[in-house]
Design an enzyme around this catalytic site. Structure first.
Site, mmCIF file in Angstrom:
data_model
loop_
_atom_site.group_PDB
_atom_site.id
_atom_site.type_symbol
_atom_site.label_atom_id
_atom_site.label_comp_id
_atom_site.label_asym_id
_atom_site.label_seq_id
_atom_site.Cartn_x
_atom_site.Cartn_y
_atom_site.Cartn_z
ATOM 1 N N HIS A 185 -51.426 32.420 -74.281
ATOM 2 C CA HIS A 185 -51.010 31.351 -74.973
ATOM 3 C C HIS A 185 -49.851 30.800 -74.683
ATOM 4 O O HIS A 185 -49.133 31.261 -73.678
ATOM 5 C CB HIS A 185 -50.721 32.770 -76.542
ATOM 6 C CG HIS A 185 -51.464 32.935 -77.347
ATOM 7 N ND1 HIS A 185 -51.249 34.166 -78.254
ATOM 8 C CD2 HIS A 185 -52.608 33.912 -76.828
ATOM 9 C CE1 HIS A 185 -52.161 34.327 -79.014
ATOM 10 N NE2 HIS A 185 -53.125 34.019 -78.067
ATOM 11 N N GLU A 210 -47.078 29.740 -76.087
ATOM 12 C CA GLU A 210 -45.256 30.492 -75.412
ATOM 13 C C GLU A 210 -45.449 31.938 -74.607
ATOM 14 O O GLU A 210 -44.030 31.385 -74.685
ATOM 15 C CB GLU A 210 -45.516 31.761 -77.244
ATOM 16 C CG GLU A 210 -45.228 30.268 -78.722
ATOM 17 C CD GLU A 210 -46.528 30.756 -78.972
ATOM 18 O OE1 GLU A 210 -47.049 30.472 -80.678
ATOM 19 O OE2 GLU A 210 -48.135 30.817 -78.353
ATOM 20 N N CYS A 217 -48.307 34.531 -83.416
ATOM 21 C CA CYS A 217 -49.183 34.507 -83.608
ATOM 22 C C CYS A 217 -48.021 36.308 -83.513
ATOM 23 O O CYS A 217 -46.920 36.234 -83.125
ATOM 24 C CB CYS A 217 -50.036 34.798 -82.972
ATOM 25 S SG CYS A 217 -49.988 35.686 -80.871
#
Length: 142
Positions: A46, A48, A76
């Site tokens: 992801h 991040e 998430c």
């Protein structure tokens, strides 16, 4: 946040879910990336996670206490946990994610008594633009 939106658009162009992230320290961008799950065949890739890894390597530390993260979508639960473990100072995010979010929705990772670090959180930055990028991406896929 504009740079994070640009990273989201670049991710979409690669066929990735369009989420972009930028990590800032002392007003300077030290890492920027978008989702690379498909490209790397890695479910943890992801945006991040990508910028946290890059910043940790650059700063030679797993603790990024003086850093702020800008991301186009509410993180998430996996990414929220990584944010806590990295001890990021602030999290700024664009669109809210009622289905998969882990900050304001779902697991609410930072609210758990077992969460050892709680960054300052500001949601809804450029929310309309961030949500439109995601909506357009999924509309084209259907």
């Amino acid at each position: 946040m504009k740079q994070a939106l640009d990273q989201a658009l670049a991710a979409a162009a690669r066929g990735e879910v369009p989420v972009g992230a930028v990590l800032v320290k002392d007003g300077k961008v030290i890492a920027a990336n978008g989702n690379r799950v498909e490209e790397l065949s890695d479910p943890t890739a992801h945006a991040e996670i990508q910028v946290i890894r890059a910043a940790g390597t650059l700063l030679k530390s797993p603790r990024l206490e003086d850093c702020d993260l800008y991301v186009t979508l509410e993180p998430c639960p996996m990414c929220a946990a990584a944010i806590a473990h990295a001890r990021l100072r602030r999290l700024y995010f664009g669109a809210y994610d009622p289905k998969g979010g882990g900050v304001e929705h779902g697991a609410r990772v930072f609210e758990r008594s077992t969460c050892h670090h709680h960054p300052e959180v500001v949601g809804g930055l450029h929310e309309v633009e961030a949500a439109a990028i995601l909506r357009d991406f999924f509309r084209q896929r259907r």
